[in-house]
Each structure stands twice: as structure tokens, then as C-alpha cells.
Design a protein around this motif. Structure first.
Motif, PDB file in Angstrom:
ATOM      1  N   ILE A  93      16.571   3.383  12.886  1.00 27.15           N
ATOM      2  CA  ILE A  93      17.941   2.933  13.150  1.00 27.15           C
ATOM      3  C   ILE A  93      18.068   1.994  14.347  1.00 27.15           C
ATOM      4  N   LEU A  94      16.987   1.764  15.075  1.00 25.94           N
ATOM      5  CA  LEU A  94      17.107   1.035  16.335  1.00 25.94           C
ATOM      6  C   LEU A  94      16.829  -0.457  16.223  1.00 25.94           C
ATOM      7  N   ALA A  95      16.026  -0.876  15.275  1.00 20.95           N
ATOM      8  CA  ALA A  95      15.669  -2.295  15.171  1.00 20.95           C
ATOM      9  C   ALA A  95      15.041  -2.565  13.817  1.00 20.95           C
ATOM     10  N   GLU A  96      14.957  -3.833  13.474  1.00 22.10           N
ATOM     11  CA  GLU A  96      14.301  -4.210  12.223  1.00 22.10           C
ATOM     12  C   GLU A  96      12.844  -3.768  12.232  1.00 22.10           C
ATOM     13  N   SER A  97      12.214  -3.861  13.392  1.00 27.30           N
ATOM     14  CA  SER A  97      10.816  -3.432  13.480  1.00 27.30           C
ATOM     15  C   SER A  97      10.675  -1.930  13.255  1.00 27.30           C
ATOM     16  N   SER A  98      11.739  -1.171  13.502  1.00 28.12           N
ATOM     17  CA  SER A  98      11.712   0.267  13.215  1.00 28.12           C
ATOM     18  C   SER A  98      11.566   0.499  11.722  1.00 28.12           C
ATOM     19  N   VAL A  99      12.278  -0.312  10.937  1.00 32.28           N
ATOM     20  CA  VAL A  99      12.206  -0.202   9.480  1.00 32.28           C
ATOM     21  C   VAL A  99      10.801  -0.552   8.999  1.00 32.28           C
ATOM     22  N   VAL A 100      10.240  -1.621   9.555  1.00 36.79           N
ATOM     23  CA  VAL A 100       8.885  -2.039   9.175  1.00 36.79           C
ATOM     24  C   VAL A 100       7.880  -0.938   9.497  1.00 36.79           C
ATOM     25  N   ALA A 101       8.000  -0.366  10.683  1.00 36.41           N
ATOM     26  CA  ALA A 101       7.072   0.694  11.086  1.00 36.41           C
ATOM     27  C   ALA A 101       7.170   1.893  10.150  1.00 36.41           C
ATOM     28  N   ALA A 102       8.387   2.284   9.818  1.00 37.35           N
ATOM     29  CA  ALA A 102       8.579   3.416   8.920  1.00 37.35           C
ATOM     30  C   ALA A 102       7.992   3.119   7.543  1.00 37.35           C
ATOM     31  N   GLN A 103       8.198   1.907   7.053  1.00 36.39           N
ATOM     32  CA  GLN A 103       7.643   1.520   5.755  1.00 36.39           C
ATOM     33  C   GLN A 103       6.112   1.561   5.777  1.00 36.39           C
ATOM     34  N   LEU A 104       5.522   1.088   6.853  1.00 37.25           N
ATOM     35  CA  LEU A 104       4.064   1.099   6.968  1.00 37.25           C
ATOM     36  C   LEU A 104       3.525   2.523   7.010  1.00 37.25           C
ATOM     37  N   ALA A 105       4.166   3.375   7.791  1.00 40.45           N
ATOM     38  CA  ALA A 105       3.710   4.760   7.891  1.00 40.45           C
ATOM     39  C   ALA A 105       3.801   5.463   6.540  1.00 40.45           C
ATOM     40  N   LEU A 106       4.910   5.261   5.843  1.00 38.37           N
ATOM     41  CA  LEU A 106       5.092   5.912   4.549  1.00 38.37           C
ATOM     42  C   LEU A 106       4.161   5.334   3.486  1.00 38.37           C
ATOM     43  N   ALA A 107       3.863   4.038   3.592  1.00 41.89           N
ATOM     44  CA  ALA A 107       2.893   3.437   2.670  1.00 41.89           C
ATOM     45  C   ALA A 107       1.502   4.013   2.920  1.00 41.89           C
ATOM     46  N   ALA A 108       1.182   4.258   4.187  1.00 44.60           N
ATOM     47  CA  ALA A 108      -0.120   4.843   4.525  1.00 44.60           C
ATOM     48  C   ALA A 108      -0.269   6.241   3.949  1.00 44.60           C
ATOM     49  N   ASN A 109       0.851   6.903   3.700  1.00 45.37           N
ATOM     50  CA  ASN A 109       0.810   8.245   3.137  1.00 45.37           C
ATOM     51  C   ASN A 109       0.188   8.257   1.748  1.00 45.37           C
ATOM     52  N   PHE A 110       0.252   7.120   1.039  1.00 42.33           N
ATOM     53  CA  PHE A 110      -0.311   7.043  -0.303  1.00 42.33           C
ATOM     54  C   PHE A 110      -1.844   7.016  -0.285  1.00 42.33           C
ATOM     55  N   GLN A 111      -2.414   6.780   0.890  1.00 40.37           N
ATOM     56  CA  GLN A 111      -3.863   6.893   1.023  1.00 40.37           C
ATOM     57  C   GLN A 111      -4.235   8.066   1.926  1.00 40.37           C
ATOM     58  N   GLY A 112      -3.288   8.991   2.072  1.00 34.58           N
ATOM     59  CA  GLY A 112      -3.538  10.193   2.858  1.00 34.58           C
ATOM     60  C   GLY A 112      -3.684   9.952   4.337  1.00 34.58           C
ATOM     61  N   GLN A 113      -3.043   8.878   4.841  1.00 41.79           N
ATOM     62  CA  GLN A 113      -3.223   8.496   6.235  1.00 41.79           C
ATOM     63  C   GLN A 113      -1.910   8.435   7.012  1.00 41.79           C
ATOM     64  N   TYR A 114      -0.944   9.222   6.580  1.00 39.75           N
ATOM     65  CA  TYR A 114       0.343   9.176   7.298  1.00 39.75           C
ATOM     66  C   TYR A 114       0.184   9.559   8.767  1.00 39.75           C
ATOM     67  N   LEU A 115      -0.514  10.645   9.042  1.00 36.53           N
ATOM     68  CA  LEU A 115      -0.629  11.095  10.434  1.00 36.53           C
ATOM     69  C   LEU A 115      -1.334  10.062  11.307  1.00 36.53           C
TER      70      LEU A 115
ATOM     71  N   GLY B 222      -8.456   2.856  11.200  1.00 35.12           N
ATOM     72  CA  GLY B 222      -9.210   3.274  10.034  1.00 35.12           C
ATOM     73  C   GLY B 222      -8.438   3.271   8.729  1.00 35.12           C
ATOM     74  N   ILE B 223      -7.240   2.716   8.749  1.00 42.45           N
ATOM     75  CA  ILE B 223      -6.426   2.654   7.540  1.00 42.45           C
ATOM     76  C   ILE B 223      -6.793   1.394   6.761  1.00 42.45           C
ATOM     77  N   ASP B 224      -6.976   1.540   5.476  1.00 41.17           N
ATOM     78  CA  ASP B 224      -7.346   0.423   4.606  1.00 41.17           C
ATOM     79  C   ASP B 224      -6.179  -0.558   4.531  1.00 41.17           C
TER      80      ASP B 224
END
Length: 215
Positions: free
Chosen positions: A98-120, A146-148
Motif C-alpha cells: 500500500i505504500l508505493a508502486e515498488s511495494s506492489v512489484v515486490a509483493a508480485q515478485l515474492a508471490l511469483a517466487a512461491n511457485f518455485q518454492g522460494q517465497y521465504l 538463489g532464485i531462478d
């Protein structure tokens, strides 16, 4: 932060016994003056939401956070330490950018990483980056962790709809709860709108367990 100085409110009512795994569950009543419905099952059990800790823990903590939130950066590692050491806490991450456009990008990247088991791994990396980092900087840091990177880009595109829908659900839940901003932690029957240290989290979890024992 002193325990009784927290912005901590007891639940107005506990959920019914239809959710037996959660001995202590959060106050999920919409704030006065609002009529936004809240899907309690989605709040606690959305299969698309990154969830860690003990799946059968006696206390569930739901963390609403933003990667550009300095208070989130300070308190989340303390919470994660407690979850690891306690062993009986279920932790639900609610990306709420909710704080900036880059916040949205970061959240999208983290959630996308979850599809390769790398959310944490993505989560911890993004939390350590300077606020409002560029997309390229975030992507490079994730690759260094180490994220692909090629798969990350592929998953971002392939799962854009799912990621966007999850972020919308998180936002709707935050609005239904009347959350003031980030961070907010739903700890058992308590709502904590504060950046806690390790002892602060430990105290609130203890209070949640006591409340559950009194039921």
C-alpha cells in the motif's frame, strides 16, 4: 516496547467451533460503520497465501505487511525467530502493498517466487533491500539469493491473474478489518497494530494461549 503499551485489542467475539484447529482466532468483525463482508476462511486458510510454521499450531498469526514499511522490516524477523523457536505457531503472510508502486512489484515478485518454492527466500531478501528499490535491483537480489530468475519472470507472466487476485483479496480483508496501515498482526484473538520486538510477540502469543485455555 512495554507489553501493556501495545496497540492491542481483545476480540469482541471469538469464532465458532467450526475452525477447531485454531484454539484462538482473530477478531474478524468489521469495524463499526462499515458493511464490508469478510471471508474468515480465506483470511486464515487461503491456499494461495504463503503459510509457514506449524500447520497444526495452537496459535495462528496473520501478518499484514509491506516491503517498503520500515516497521515491518524491523519486526518481522523478530516474529519469524519466535515462530522458529516456539514450534507451535502457524504464520500466515498477507502481502499488502500500500505504500508505493515498488511495494506492489515486490509483493508480485515474492508471490511469483512461491511457485518455485522460494517465497521465504524472496521474502527475506526483499525485506533487506533499501526502500523503494527498482524492479531490476529487486530481481538481481533475488537471483543472488538463489532464485531462478528466468522461471521467476515466466511465473510472473503465467500466474499474473492468480497473484493479482490474491493481492486484491488481501486488500479486501484489510479493509474489512479496518486496518490502519502496516504492520498489523492478528495474534489469536488479538489485533496488534505495532512493530513488536521478540519479547512483545512472545507476550502476545502467551496471552492468546491463556485466552484459549479460558474458553
Amino acid at each position: 516496547m512495554k507489553r501493556r503499551a501495545l496497540l492491542l485489542t481483545a476480540a469482541g467475539a471469538l469464532l465458532a467451533a467450526s475452525l477447531p484447529l485454531f484454539a484462538a482466532t482473530p477478531d474478524v468483525s468489521p469495524p463499526a460503520g462499515t458493511s464490508t463482508p469478510l471471508d474468515v476462511d480465506a483470511l486464515l486458510n487461503d491456499p494461495k497465501t504463503p503459510t509457514f510454521g506449524n500447520p497444526k499450531g495452537d496459535v495462528t498469526i496473520v501478518a499484514f505487511f509491506d516491503y517498503n514499511c520500515g516497521y515491518c522490516r524491523k519486526s518481522l524477523p523478530e516474529l519469524e525467530r519466535l515462530v522458529a523457536e516456539d514450534g507451535k505457531i502457524r504464520l500466515v503472510y498477507k502481502d499488502w502493498p500500500i505504500l508505493a508502486e515498488s511495494s506492489v512489484v515486490a509483493a508480485q515478485l515474492a508471490l511469483a517466487a512461491n511457485f518455485q518454492g522460494q517465497y521465504l527466500a524472496a521474502h527475506k531478501t526483499l525485506m533487506k533491500l533499501p526502500g523503494k528499490s527498482t524492479t531490476e535491483r529487486m530481481s538481481e537480489a533475488l537471483a543472488d539469493a538463489g532464485i531462478d530468475r528466468a522461471r521467476l519472470a515466466k511465473d510472473l507472466k503465467a500466474h499474473a491473474g492468480d497473484i493479482g487476485a490474491l493481492l486484491k483479496r488481501n486488500n479486501a480483508q484489510a479493509e474489512a478489518l479496518g486496518l490502519p496501515g502496516t504492520p498489523v498482526y492478528l495474534v489469536g484473538p488479538f489485533k496488534v497494530a505495532a512493530a513488536l520486538d521478540y519479547q512483545g510477540f512472545k507476550d502476545v502469543v502467551e496471552d492468546a494461549r491463556k485466552r484459549a485455555a479460558e474458553r
